[in-house]
Scaffold this motif. Sequence first.
Motif, PDB file in Angstrom:
ATOM      1  N   SER A  24      -9.498   0.463 -33.894  1.00  0.00           N
ATOM      2  CA  SER A  24      -9.125   0.686 -32.502  1.00  0.00           C
ATOM      3  C   SER A  24      -8.145   1.845 -32.472  1.00  0.00           C
ATOM      4  CB  SER A  24      -8.479  -0.561 -31.885  1.00  0.00           C
ATOM      5  OG  SER A  24      -7.228  -0.823 -32.497  1.00  0.00           O
TER       6      SER A  24
ATOM      7  N   ASN B  43      -6.684  -8.284 -25.015  1.00  0.00           N
ATOM      8  CA  ASN B  43      -7.715  -7.713 -24.159  1.00  0.00           C
ATOM      9  C   ASN B  43      -8.815  -7.222 -25.109  1.00  0.00           C
ATOM     10  OD1 ASN B  43      -6.833  -7.679 -21.233  1.00  0.00           O
ATOM     11  ND2 ASN B  43      -5.048  -6.727 -22.174  1.00  0.00           N
TER      12      ASN B  43
ATOM     13  N   SER C 180     -11.756  -6.157 -25.124  1.00  0.00           N
ATOM     14  CA  SER C 180     -12.586  -4.981 -24.869  1.00  0.00           C
ATOM     15  C   SER C 180     -11.777  -3.686 -24.769  1.00  0.00           C
ATOM     16  CB  SER C 180     -13.381  -5.185 -23.570  1.00  0.00           C
ATOM     17  OG  SER C 180     -12.496  -5.332 -22.466  1.00  0.00           O
TER      18      SER C 180
END
Length: 475
Positions: free
Chosen positions: A133, A180, A182
């Motif tokens: 990420s 979160n 997504s």
Amino acid sequence: MTFNQQKNTQTNEIVDIRIVNISLDNFENAYFLGIGGIGMSALARYFKSLGWNVAGYDKTPSPLTESLQQEGIDVHYEDRNSSISSPYGDKAKTLVIVTPAVPKNLGELLHFQFNEFEIVKRSEVLGLITKTSKGLGVAGTHGKTTTSTMLAHLLDQSEVKCTAFLGGISSNFNSNLVLNPSAAYTVIEADEFDRSFLRLSPFASIITSADPDHLDIYGDAAHFREGFELYAGLHPENGVVVQKYGLNLPTAAKTITYGINEPDSEYCGLNVRVENEKYLFDVQTPSGKWEAVELGIPGIHNAENAIACIALCQFLGVDEATIRSGLKTFLGVKRRFESIVKSQNLIYIDDYAHHPTELKALIDSIRLIYHDRKVTGVFQPHLFTRTRDFFEGFVAQLSRLDEVILLPIYPAREEPIPGVTSDALLEKITAPDKKLMLPGEVVNYLSAHTEGVFLTIGAGDIDRIVNPLKKEWSE
């Protein structure tokens, strides 16, 4: 495992950092040694949310371990040695996560080492997460927890969203984990202790400060600074490093500077003030001036943290209205300038400050808000090495209080150092009223006081007297 040799382009020095080359997809079980730590417990909650089996050991029960147990995580407080329950005996499916605070002779740790389980540090796990990420790091000697929590709150209030691993309990989220799944971004505290932040893969960061600390690890101020230079150098060209004006940390990424009353910084805070019990400041940004930005928590240092968050949030595409709303509704972090009792005559604030610079920021803010009140501070020094290395700084800042109550030094992982004691600090402090007490004596002493501003300060176990004091003064 491999070792990544990172070179400081300013000094040409080489630092070897262990890099963990594993895939989290290969595991189903997470076993924590030191699960009650604030950072460890956030990871435990994260893996639980992924559907993993999660369990762990800690030395003593705490409100945090009790919360984990209520969430379905198995926590125990005795060293089980090799008696590890199923399914955590399967080394192919179990990831063991350890904190440096765990003794090296702990039976469970020795068992996992002997049987060649995959054993990683918390920072190494965060490094793995930031590979999948876009990591938003918050680094700095001071302000990491408040700034990362503020950033997470602002992004959570926006369309950008984030997952966040926090070093404290957010008063907005009532947790140290924001989920979160997504979201493209992950907010993490980039901790300089043990050079942990050099294991991360940050896309963007806020760097609040690089005042020397952890000299038992780094040796001297020059090597401490070098650690931050190496961290800034980890960012990609399309990322950004938002750094406090004057740090001048080299990076291939875009650099944005910020500060309060620093006219040459790109984001400059001005006119920090209190009006009608609201904490306000103005900000000069590259695109114009923001007037009367309201912050939900007080503190000059918190206004500065907010300016850094404004800069990064604008880079990520968050609009001014959303940022303003988020700052106004930000409630802070437990034990960071946390208001415990507030009445007409008595104010009680608890704060985590454990470095002279943090003490200065705390006392400056208290004097700004409560300039006409007597201020009593109960301070627990944290670590013998830190007390030794910054002795004069502690003396200078604690001497600014009207009354100082010192607790014995909290040792954490350290052995005593001859001559480094709270008594030695007390002798040098010049506050008008000063004394040394044990934690159990403080509550009885202070409960008889009915007026003034009272502070409990420190990063050890001083938080254990917070609720007893709150109970006495609330009644």
